[in-house]
Design an enzyme around this catalytic site. Structure first.
Site, PDB file in Angstrom:
ATOM      1  CB  ILE A   1      -0.984   0.007   1.201  1.00  0.00           C
ATOM      2  CG1 ILE A   1      -1.966   1.181   1.088  1.00  0.00           C
ATOM      3  CG2 ILE A   1      -0.254  -0.033   2.526  1.00  0.00           C
ATOM      4  CD1 ILE A   1      -3.174   1.088   2.011  1.00  0.00           C
ATOM      5  CB  CYS A   2       0.958   4.163   0.771  1.00  0.00           C
ATOM      6  SG  CYS A   2       1.060   5.953   0.901  1.00  0.00           S
ATOM      7  CG  HIS A   3       5.217   6.438  -0.631  1.00  0.00           C
ATOM      8  ND1 HIS A   3       4.137   7.043  -0.027  1.00  0.00           N
ATOM      9  CD2 HIS A   3       5.785   7.377  -1.431  1.00  0.00           C
ATOM     10  CE1 HIS A   3       4.058   8.297  -0.439  1.00  0.00           C
ATOM     11  NE2 HIS A   3       5.039   8.527  -1.285  1.00  0.00           N
TER      12      HIS A   3
ATOM     13  CB  SER B   1      -4.562   0.062  -1.557  1.00  0.00           C
ATOM     14  OG  SER B   1      -5.622  -0.840  -1.748  1.00  0.00           O
TER      15      SER B   1
END
Length: 182
Positions: free
Chosen positions: A105-107, A158
């Site tokens: 998720i994210c980075h 995500s």
């Protein structure tokens, strides 16, 4: 279901660690915190220090065969540090080679880029990673959650903390399929 959560010693976005962790526990699974150093990991709320969490295993000593899935939480500093650690990158690469599902998720996809496992995959992330993913041979999409089943394993990604409910639901469904009766 036993799930590995891989973080650097400092810089993980707390909610991206704790929310999926609690989702695993609520589903009857067992989460394990892996890191590149023993002791505790320092979580953050964006740029502010948050809580610390005890490390269960060192990534360099962990046995992939004892896990049903891998979660890579984000935070800017966390995946940036992980992608510079050869043992962390090897663990991620080996998880893919073993055909086990991975959620990021994210980075966190920065670590996937470094492990050279995004080529030919479709995934999402925090928007600032779009070019890095494309340069690594992946296709970037702007979606709440993306489940990519191409390749030897399933990759669930995500974009940000707002996507956590969809992220948790997607990775738990996939991890549950492969966990057997563990």
């Amino acid at each position: 279901m036993r799930v590995a959560f891989l973080t650097a010693p400092e810089g993980v976005e707390q909610v991206e660690l704790t929310d999926p962790w609690e989702a695993v526990r609520a589903s009857g699974g067992t989460p394990a915190l892996l890191s590149t150093a023993s002791g505790k990991v320092q979580a953050f709320h964006h740029l502010d220090k948050a809580d610390t969490f005890p490390v269960d295993e060192l990534v360099g000593e962990a046995d992939i065969e004892t896990f049903d899935g891998l979660v890579l939480p984000g935070g800017v500093a966390n995946p940036d540090a992980l992608r510079q650690d050869a043992k962390a990158v090897a663990f991620v690469r080996d998880f893919f080679a073993a055909g086990k599902p991975v959620a990021a998720i994210c980075h966190a996809p920065w670590t996937l880029v470094e492990a050279d496992v995004v080529r030919g995959r479709t995934l999402t992330s925090y928007p600032s990673l779009r070019t890095d993913i494309r340069n690594a041979g992946g296709e970037w999409v702007d979606e709440e959650v993306k489940v990519c089943s191409g390749g030897p394993n399933v990759l669930i990604t995500s974009r940000k903390p707002d996507d956590l409910p969809a992220f948790n639901e997607a990775f738990l469904a996939e991890f549950g399929r492969v966990s057997g009766d563990r």
